[in-house]
Write a protein that holds these residues in place. Structure first.
Motif, PDB file in Angstrom:
ATOM      1  N   ILE A 136      36.963  49.064  36.218  1.00  0.00           N
ATOM      2  CA  ILE A 136      37.408  49.504  37.551  1.00  0.00           C
ATOM      3  C   ILE A 136      38.594  48.660  38.014  1.00  0.00           C
ATOM      4  N   ILE A 137      38.513  47.348  37.751  1.00  0.00           N
ATOM      5  CA  ILE A 137      39.585  46.432  38.165  1.00  0.00           C
ATOM      6  C   ILE A 137      40.906  46.790  37.480  1.00  0.00           C
ATOM      7  N   GLU A 138      40.841  47.155  36.201  1.00  0.00           N
ATOM      8  CA  GLU A 138      42.057  47.530  35.463  1.00  0.00           C
ATOM      9  C   GLU A 138      42.769  48.719  36.112  1.00  0.00           C
ATOM     10  N   ASN A 139      41.979  49.617  36.707  1.00  0.00           N
ATOM     11  CA  ASN A 139      42.558  50.828  37.290  1.00  0.00           C
ATOM     12  C   ASN A 139      43.125  50.620  38.691  1.00  0.00           C
ATOM     13  N   VAL A 140      42.836  49.442  39.276  1.00  0.00           N
ATOM     14  CA  VAL A 140      43.352  49.192  40.636  1.00  0.00           C
ATOM     15  C   VAL A 140      44.159  47.900  40.694  1.00  0.00           C
ATOM     16  N   ASP A 198      47.152  47.414  40.791  1.00  0.00           N
ATOM     17  CA  ASP A 198      48.320  47.474  41.660  1.00  0.00           C
ATOM     18  C   ASP A 198      47.931  47.527  43.137  1.00  0.00           C
ATOM     19  N   LYS A 199      46.635  47.654  43.395  1.00  0.00           N
ATOM     20  CA  LYS A 199      46.144  47.634  44.785  1.00  0.00           C
ATOM     21  C   LYS A 199      45.613  46.232  45.054  1.00  0.00           C
ATOM     22  N   TRP A 200      46.532  45.316  45.370  1.00  0.00           N
ATOM     23  CA  TRP A 200      46.223  43.891  45.358  1.00  0.00           C
ATOM     24  C   TRP A 200      45.039  43.499  46.235  1.00  0.00           C
ATOM     25  N   MET A 201      44.902  44.114  47.423  1.00  0.00           N
ATOM     26  CA  MET A 201      43.823  43.731  48.333  1.00  0.00           C
ATOM     27  C   MET A 201      42.444  44.092  47.749  1.00  0.00           C
ATOM     28  N   PHE A 202      42.329  45.340  47.261  1.00  0.00           N
ATOM     29  CA  PHE A 202      41.074  45.783  46.654  1.00  0.00           C
ATOM     30  C   PHE A 202      40.832  45.042  45.344  1.00  0.00           C
ATOM     31  N   TYR A 203      41.919  44.769  44.620  1.00  0.00           N
ATOM     32  CA  TYR A 203      41.827  44.033  43.355  1.00  0.00           C
ATOM     33  C   TYR A 203      41.211  42.655  43.583  1.00  0.00           C
ATOM     34  N   ASP A 204      41.655  41.958  44.631  1.00  0.00           N
ATOM     35  CA  ASP A 204      41.130  40.619  44.936  1.00  0.00           C
ATOM     36  C   ASP A 204      39.643  40.657  45.294  1.00  0.00           C
ATOM     37  N   ILE A 205      39.257  41.691  46.051  1.00  0.00           N
ATOM     38  CA  ILE A 205      37.844  41.824  46.434  1.00  0.00           C
ATOM     39  C   ILE A 205      36.964  41.987  45.202  1.00  0.00           C
ATOM     40  N   LEU A 206      37.409  42.875  44.275  1.00  0.00           N
ATOM     41  CA  LEU A 206      36.619  43.120  43.063  1.00  0.00           C
ATOM     42  C   LEU A 206      36.582  41.887  42.169  1.00  0.00           C
TER      43      LEU A 206
END
Length: 294
Positions: A248-252, A254-262
């Motif tokens: 899931i992280i690989e697919n997001v 470029d979405k830095w905020m959601f990426y950091d949460i995950l």
């Protein structure tokens, strides 16, 4: 509710005077549980199914199946009761009685055992496979029930009262020593052991005569195995979760905020795995020390 043997029985349905009816020649049930409840039900909605009776040498009627219903009607002060009148010899009458009680699930396991043993061994009316076929049960089921009678009296009584499960009683059968069976049963009640755990204990002790302290040691080892496997399963589950989360992280990315949460949650999962591994080691060390003292 009609049973499969009913269509095979000839006879008549008639109301018969209760005073002309006698108890079964071969009584299968040792107790009449919940008779008050049954009597109240019959009082409210009536007798849903006639009892089965046959004529006897005294020109009276002997109950083949339905003794509990008969007793409930008698308790209510009924003068007559609906009966299915049939002509049966002793063997056929006993077969009908067993079939009805097994289908209705009205016998406890020990009562079943006694009935099966009477049919096969005492009366010699047929083999285990023949009886199993008549009951629509497996041969193994009938054999195990009969073998329950080899258990000590105290263990059989506990099975009769449903204080220990019949499957646990069956697990005790391979132990030859009666004293060992009784002592193990005490531990089973005390620690509320499952039939699976009992099977492992029986397999380990074989036919050795061991005391209760030794049982505690074997039971504790069985518990430890379950706990160690549970630790392993929990760790594996978390590792799988990390792998799925990584996808899931690989697919997001470029979405830095959601990426950091995950990523934070992924890190937390790693910490949980490390914690479980430490707890597993601690428990293993504690259990080894315990077994040293036992």
């Amino acid at each position: 509710m009609m049973y499969k043997y009913s269509n095979e029985l000839n006879g008549l349905i008639e109301d018969v005077n209760i005073l002309d009816i006698t108890s079964p020649k071969n009584q299968l049930r040792s107790t009449m549980n919940d008779l008050e409840e049954l009597a109240e039900s019959i009082k409210k909605i009536g007798l849903l199914q006639p009892i089965i009776v046959r004529t006897n040498s005294s020109n009276n009627f002997e109950i083949v199946a339905g003794n509990r219903r008969f007793s409930a009607c008698k308790k209510l002060g009924r003068r007559k009761i609906a009966c299915h009148l049939v002509e049966l010899d002793d063997k056929s009458a006993f077969e009908v009685s067993i079939i009805e009680n097994v289908q209705r699930n009205t016998l406890n396991p020990i009562e079943e055992s006694l009935a099966f043993r009477k049919y096969v061994n005492e009366f010699g009316w047929g083999g285990v496979s023949e009886l199993a076929q008549k009951l629509s049960k497996s041969t193994s089921y009938v054999c195990k029930r009969i073998k329950l009678l080899e258990l000590p009296k105290d263990v059989r009584e506990l099975i009769s009262k449903s204080e220990i499960n019949v499957s646990i009683g069956e697990e005790l059968i391979p132990i030859a020593d009666k004293h060992t069976q009784s002592k193990l049963t005490e531990l089973i009640q005390e620690k509320n052991l499952s039939s699976r755990t009992v099977r492992k204990i029986v397999k380990r002790i074989g036919n050795k005569k061991i005391d209760k302290d030794a049982f505690y040691q074997v039971a504790s080892r069985s518990d430890n195995e379950i706990i160690h496997r549970s630790f392993d399963k929990a760790i594996i589950t978390l590792r799988i979760s990390i792998k799925k989360l990584a996808i899931i992280i690989e697919n997001v990315d470029d979405k830095w905020m959601f990426y950091d949460i995950l990523m934070q949650h992924k890190h937390m999962l790693h910490q949980q795995i490390d914690l479980l591994i430490r707890e597993k080691r601690k428990y293993k060390k504690h259990s080894l020390l315990l077994h040293t003292f036992l």
